[in-house]
Design a protein around this motif. Structure first.
Motif, PDB file in Angstrom:
ATOM      1  N   SER A  13       0.873  -1.170   0.000  1.00  0.00           N
ATOM      2  CA  SER A  13       0.000   0.000   0.000  1.00  0.00           C
ATOM      3  C   SER A  13       0.908   1.218   0.000  1.00  0.00           C
ATOM      4  CB  SER A  13      -0.890   0.021   1.237  1.00  0.00           C
ATOM      5  OG  SER A  13      -1.710  -1.128   1.278  1.00  0.00           O
ATOM      6  N   THR A  22       1.108   5.518   0.525  1.00  0.00           N
ATOM      7  CA  THR A  22       0.564   6.828   0.857  1.00  0.00           C
ATOM      8  C   THR A  22       1.605   7.855   0.479  1.00  0.00           C
ATOM      9  OG1 THR A  22       1.335   6.674   3.148  1.00  0.00           O
ATOM     10  CG2 THR A  22      -0.929   5.965   2.710  1.00  0.00           C
ATOM     11  N   GLU A  66      -1.690  11.316   5.176  1.00  0.00           N
ATOM     12  CA  GLU A  66      -2.301  10.105   4.612  1.00  0.00           C
ATOM     13  C   GLU A  66      -1.807   8.853   5.323  1.00  0.00           C
ATOM     14  OE1 GLU A  66      -1.978   9.139   0.474  1.00  0.00           O
ATOM     15  OE2 GLU A  66      -3.241  10.820  -0.116  1.00  0.00           O
ATOM     16  N   PHE A 108      -4.127   6.190   7.198  1.00  0.00           N
ATOM     17  CA  PHE A 108      -4.096   4.786   6.791  1.00  0.00           C
ATOM     18  C   PHE A 108      -3.875   3.892   8.010  1.00  0.00           C
ATOM     19  CE2 PHE A 108      -2.086   0.891   5.466  1.00  0.00           C
ATOM     20  CZ  PHE A 108      -2.702   0.556   4.270  1.00  0.00           C
ATOM     21  N   ARG A 168      -6.773   3.852  10.286  1.00  0.00           N
ATOM     22  CA  ARG A 168      -7.996   3.428   9.589  1.00  0.00           C
ATOM     23  C   ARG A 168      -9.080   4.492   9.652  1.00  0.00           C
ATOM     24  NH1 ARG A 168      -7.640  -2.584  12.099  1.00  0.00           N
ATOM     25  NH2 ARG A 168      -5.944  -3.311  10.791  1.00  0.00           N
ATOM     26  N   SER A 196     -11.218   7.567   4.265  1.00  0.00           N
ATOM     27  CA  SER A 196     -11.211   6.635   3.126  1.00  0.00           C
ATOM     28  C   SER A 196     -10.346   5.403   3.377  1.00  0.00           C
ATOM     29  CB  SER A 196     -10.734   7.358   1.860  1.00  0.00           C
ATOM     30  OG  SER A 196      -9.407   7.802   2.025  1.00  0.00           O
ATOM     31  N   PHE A 197      -9.601   5.395   4.462  1.00  0.00           N
ATOM     32  CA  PHE A 197      -8.744   4.247   4.803  1.00  0.00           C
ATOM     33  C   PHE A 197      -9.371   3.353   5.880  1.00  0.00           C
ATOM     34  CE2 PHE A 197      -5.781   7.628   3.428  1.00  0.00           C
ATOM     35  CZ  PHE A 197      -5.251   6.994   2.311  1.00  0.00           C
ATOM     36  N   SER A 205      -8.571  -0.252   5.559  1.00  0.00           N
ATOM     37  CA  SER A 205      -7.174  -0.596   5.255  1.00  0.00           C
ATOM     38  C   SER A 205      -6.690  -1.728   6.147  1.00  0.00           C
ATOM     39  CB  SER A 205      -6.262   0.628   5.415  1.00  0.00           C
ATOM     40  OG  SER A 205      -6.190   1.018   6.766  1.00  0.00           O
TER      41      SER A 205
END
Length: 149
Positions: A39, A41, A46, A50, A53, A56-57, A60
């Motif tokens: 993954s 970023t 970001e 990530f 979580r 948008s993550f 993840s």
């Protein structure tokens, strides 16, 4: 944890804002011995979203290993490293600093922030591949990483 025995690939988070370095890292890891999911970023904000979580993550996967550049936009790698190592949930994830900086100050500071490893990115393409392969060989094949439970 030996990932090959458990039949799942290792999860790697690459925190890197340089698209060229992202592409090279992907290619070098494809040649590695251990299956992995990478993954990416592109900045520190970001990366932390990530890892936590957020937004948008939210779905993840928690990484088994983090490859962290220091010179990032919005929130630099030193700040990201400090927040990871201060967080009881995240602190056990090994963080390999992979950066262009050769400054002794950066090396000392990142180890003071509990980085697990500091690697200076080589400029030469073949040496870059060699460095990423050595990360694969050591961190993904030799070292026992903590389980996610």
């Amino acid at each position: 944890m030996n990932f090959e025995e458990h039949g799942r690939p290792i999860e790697i988070l690459l925190v890197e804002d340089n698209p060229g370095d992202v592409r090279l890292t992907i290619e070098a890891l494809k040649e590695g011995k251990v299956r992995n999911n990478l993954s990416v970023t592109k900045d520190g904000v970001e990366a932390l979203a990530f890892l936590r979580r957020e937004g948008s993550f939210a779905s993840s996967t928690r990484p088994d290993l983090i490859l962290l550049d220091l010179n990032l936009p919005r929130k630099d790698g030193r700040e990201v490293l400090a927040e990871i190592k201060e967080d009881a949930v995240l602190r056990r994830i090994p963080v390999v600093v992979l950066t262009t900086s050769k400054a002794e100050e950066d090396i000392l500071r990142t180890y003071d922030l509990h980085a697990n490893c500091y690697i200076t990115k080589p400029v030469d393409l073949e040496q870059f591949f060699s460095v990423v392969r050595s990360i694969d060989d050591f961190w993904l094949s030799v070292v026992r990483l903590p389980s996610k439970s």
